[in-house]
Design a protein around this motif. Structure first.
Motif, PDB file in Angstrom:
ATOM      1  N   ILE A 143      44.714   8.287 -11.289  1.00 56.80           N
ATOM      2  CA  ILE A 143      43.437   8.914 -10.940  1.00 56.80           C
ATOM      3  C   ILE A 143      43.664  10.329 -10.402  1.00 56.80           C
ATOM      4  O   ILE A 143      43.016  11.276 -10.791  1.00 56.80           O
ATOM      5  N   PHE A 144      44.668  10.410  -9.492  1.00 60.19           N
ATOM      6  CA  PHE A 144      44.882  11.697  -8.819  1.00 60.19           C
ATOM      7  C   PHE A 144      45.764  12.644  -9.620  1.00 60.19           C
ATOM      8  O   PHE A 144      45.686  13.849  -9.459  1.00 60.19           O
TER       9      PHE A 144
ATOM     10  N   ARG B  10      48.351   3.308 -10.420  1.00 56.56           N
ATOM     11  CA  ARG B  10      46.904   3.351 -10.582  1.00 56.56           C
ATOM     12  C   ARG B  10      46.333   4.570  -9.843  1.00 56.56           C
ATOM     13  O   ARG B  10      45.500   5.307 -10.369  1.00 56.56           O
ATOM     14  N   ILE B  11      46.836   4.731  -8.604  1.00 59.36           N
ATOM     15  CA  ILE B  11      46.374   5.857  -7.790  1.00 59.36           C
ATOM     16  C   ILE B  11      46.750   7.167  -8.484  1.00 59.36           C
ATOM     17  O   ILE B  11      45.942   8.083  -8.618  1.00 59.36           O
TER      18      ILE B  11
ATOM     19  N   MET C 289      51.241  -2.929  -4.249  1.00 63.74           N
ATOM     20  CA  MET C 289      50.601  -1.617  -4.269  1.00 63.74           C
ATOM     21  C   MET C 289      50.709  -1.014  -5.672  1.00 63.74           C
ATOM     22  O   MET C 289      51.793  -0.890  -6.218  1.00 63.74           O
ATOM     23  N   LYS C 290      49.560  -0.663  -6.225  1.00 61.17           N
ATOM     24  CA  LYS C 290      49.572  -0.096  -7.573  1.00 61.17           C
ATOM     25  C   LYS C 290      49.559   1.421  -7.484  1.00 61.17           C
ATOM     26  O   LYS C 290      48.539   2.066  -7.661  1.00 61.17           O
TER      27      LYS C 290
ATOM     28  N   LEU D  12      45.731  16.653  -9.601  1.00 56.51           N
ATOM     29  CA  LEU D  12      46.807  17.395  -8.944  1.00 56.51           C
ATOM     30  C   LEU D  12      47.422  18.410  -9.891  1.00 56.51           C
ATOM     31  O   LEU D  12      47.725  19.536  -9.510  1.00 56.51           O
TER      32      LEU D  12
END
Lengths: 254, 321
Positions: B9-10, B5-6, B1-2, B14
């Protein structure tokens, strides 16, 4: 989706937009509150440059992401716990199923008594709306974890916390991510509804303000903003989803 | 699970979200000012408060008035009860209704004159509806059930020979009323300015009554309200607010047509200056007319909104100016 499919999707949107322009130009829909698409687009550009549209849009996005983050986090955590323990799930399911269908405008007036009318209230109702799809999808995802995986964990005497975050969460991830995708659309809608009901800022308030100011082209410019925002957010999450799934698939195979 | 990476982006989104939400209230160098939060709708009725803020009349009294704009009537009184607002704009009928439910509210001032002349019942000319009797079996649009508009539409129907129980009422927000009438979803609309004036310019429609004026010519609707408990604890603040509001009213009345006042109104309503200029002049109201409020209460009783009398005199702040 193939290229021709996608093209026909865009053509449909363009046809509807053309129908909008024609219906407003001709007498098909004679109304002072049905502006032309062209004047709406002009207003969208003007409102973006002047900040009249941009600043409520940013404030809507800020509220939406705050509620989305809180609701998602709590939904996943609660979902993991309920997925892990069937006793917890049995206790909370009736509550979840009775609160879930209550529409946002109905909970806002009583919540004003507890939370006031500022961002706290709005972020709370957004989190509440986001919580349920994440909770339900996480429980579902945990349910679908093969028993063999959990038993393997037990064989290695893995602790509860490690089992939850090391085995259950990764295995439930595809389901969690589709929950995130459902929730983002919901979050946007609920943010705007909350701003319309107890609004003081954001596009929801702007929509109503423009109705009272008899500026329909400004109102529809805000609607266009919302529609594009929803489209882009969904596309982003779709990208994240396929990316994570691919990575997750590779991890599983190695 | 990257995850990174998430997050990449977020994360920025945020952070932007957190910044927007956690933004501190507008910093003010004069921290000794007493903060007053007032809930206002974006309509012309509340223009003097915006004048007072813009011209510094509230600041001169040591008040920092923060406007919490809202569009829904659902917000006002609950927000006073919870303390989220100190003062709210509201109408007399819903405040008297709240009093019946044990919510102890005080009228501290009225808003602008003119509601009886600027709120009309409008029909399609071709339908030939003239009186309340003609409305039997027809559908009338009101902005809210059990509200002031609903109340006086019913009273007018009874007064002009009709039976309000034979008329269907539908809740439609004011901005959508012209379309509902045009599309024949309703047979009559009780509509206020600016929508009323716009409909009256169209020869297809006819204003058959000014129900407020016909039923109760002295009727005043818009008012500023505080909770009794807020008033008890903050009498000095309310007095200062009223003093500054008087000064704002004076300026507003003297400068009704001035470019500065048009600009102030255009600013908080979001309306174009042309629209503001097209509206009728509405000077401010001074004092609170107790006998008018008594009449309003009697209307509420007649239409079944109120079960027993409410002590109107107790609801009027005796320090009103």
């Amino acid at each position: 989706m193939t290229k021709t499919n996608r093209a026909s999707g865009y053509v449909l949107v363009l046809v509807l937009l053309a129908a909008w322009e024609i219906s407003a130009r001709t007498a098909v829909l004679p109304s002072t509150s049905w502006p032309r698409l062209s004047s709406t687009l002009v207003q969208a550009v003007v409102g973006t440059i002047s900040g009249e549209l941009l600043s409520p849009w940013l404030s809507t996005l800020g509220r939406m992401f705050a509620g989305y983050a809180i609701g998602s986090l709590l939904g996943v955590l609660a979902g993991l716990i309920a997925g892990y323990s069937s006793a917890v799930r049995r206790t909370f399911n009736p509550l979840v199923e009775t609160i879930r269908p209550i529409p946002t405008p109905a909970v806002i007036p009583p919540l004003i008594l507890l939370l006031g009318i500022d961002d706290g209230l709005k972020i709370f109702v957004i989190s509440l709306a986001v919580f349920f799809p994440l909770y339900i999808n996480t429980v579902g995802g945990v349910d679908s974890v093969p028993a063999a995986l959990i038993q393997t964990g037990r064989t290695f005497r893995t602790g509860k916390v490690r089992t939850t975050f090391g085995i259950l969460l990764p295995a439930a991830l595809p389901s969690v991510i589709s929950g995130l995708r459902i929730a983002i659309g919901l979050a946007l809608v609920v943010t705007v509804v909350a701003e319309m009901t107890a609004g003081s800022a954001g596009l929801g308030y702007y929509l109503l303000q423009m109705q009272f100011a008899m500026r329909p082209e400004a109102m529809y410019a805000a609607v266009l903003y919302l529609s594009l925002t929803g489209y882009v957010l969904n596309m982003l999450l779709q990208k994240i989803q396929s990316h994570v799934l691919r990575t997750w698939g590779l991890e599983a195979s190695t | 699970m990257k995850l990174d990476r998430i997050l990449s982006i977020f994360g920025p989104a945020l952070c932007a979200a957190a910044l927007l939400v956690l933004q501190p209230a507008t910093a003010n160098a004069q921290t000794e000012l007493t903060k007053v939060r007032i809930g206002l709708l974006p309509i012309d009725d509340v223009a003097p408060v915006h004048v007072g803020i813009k011209k510094g009349f509230f600041a001169a009294e040591g008040l920092q008035v923060e406007v919490v704009p809202s569009t829904g009537g659902a917000v006002g009184i609950p927000a006073l009860v919870s303390g989220a607002l100190d003062i709210t704009y509201g109408n007399t009928v819903s405040t008297i209704l709240a009093a019946q439910q044990g919510l102890d509210m005080r009228f501290i001032s009225m808003t602008l004159r003119g509601a009886p002349d600027l709120s009309g019942l409008i029909v399609r000319k071709s339908d030939g509806i003239k009186t309340g009797a003609d409305l039997a079996g027809k559908t009338v649009a009101v902005n809210a059930r059990n509200g002031v508009v609903w109340l006086y539409t019913r009273a007018w129907i009874a007064q002009s020979g009709g039976d309000p129980s034979k008329v269907n009422f539908r809740e439609i927000p004011f901005p959508q009323m012209p379309d509902a009438l045009a599309q024949k979803q309703v047979d009559a609309v009780f509509v206020v300015d600016p929508f009323r004036s716009a409909l009256n310019r169209n020869p297809e429609y006819e204003q058959i009554a000014l129900p407020y004026k016909a039923v109760q010519p002295t009727l005043q609707v818009g008012t500023y309200i505080v909770s009794a408990s807020y008033l008890a604890k903050n009498k000095a603040v309310v007095d200062k607010f009223l003093k500054a509001l008087q000064r704002s009213n004076d300026w507003y009345d003297a400068n009704l047509r001035s470019p500065e006042r048009i600009e102030i109104s255009a600013g908080y309503t979001g309306a174009k200056p042309e629209l503001i200029r097209s509206l009728a002049d509405r000077p401010s109201l001074r004092g609170i007319n107790e006998s008018d409020l008594e009449k309003t209460m009697q209307q509420m009783k007649q239409q079944g909104l109120l079960k027993k009398d409410v002590e109107i005199q107790k609801m009027i702040y005796n320090g009103t100016l």
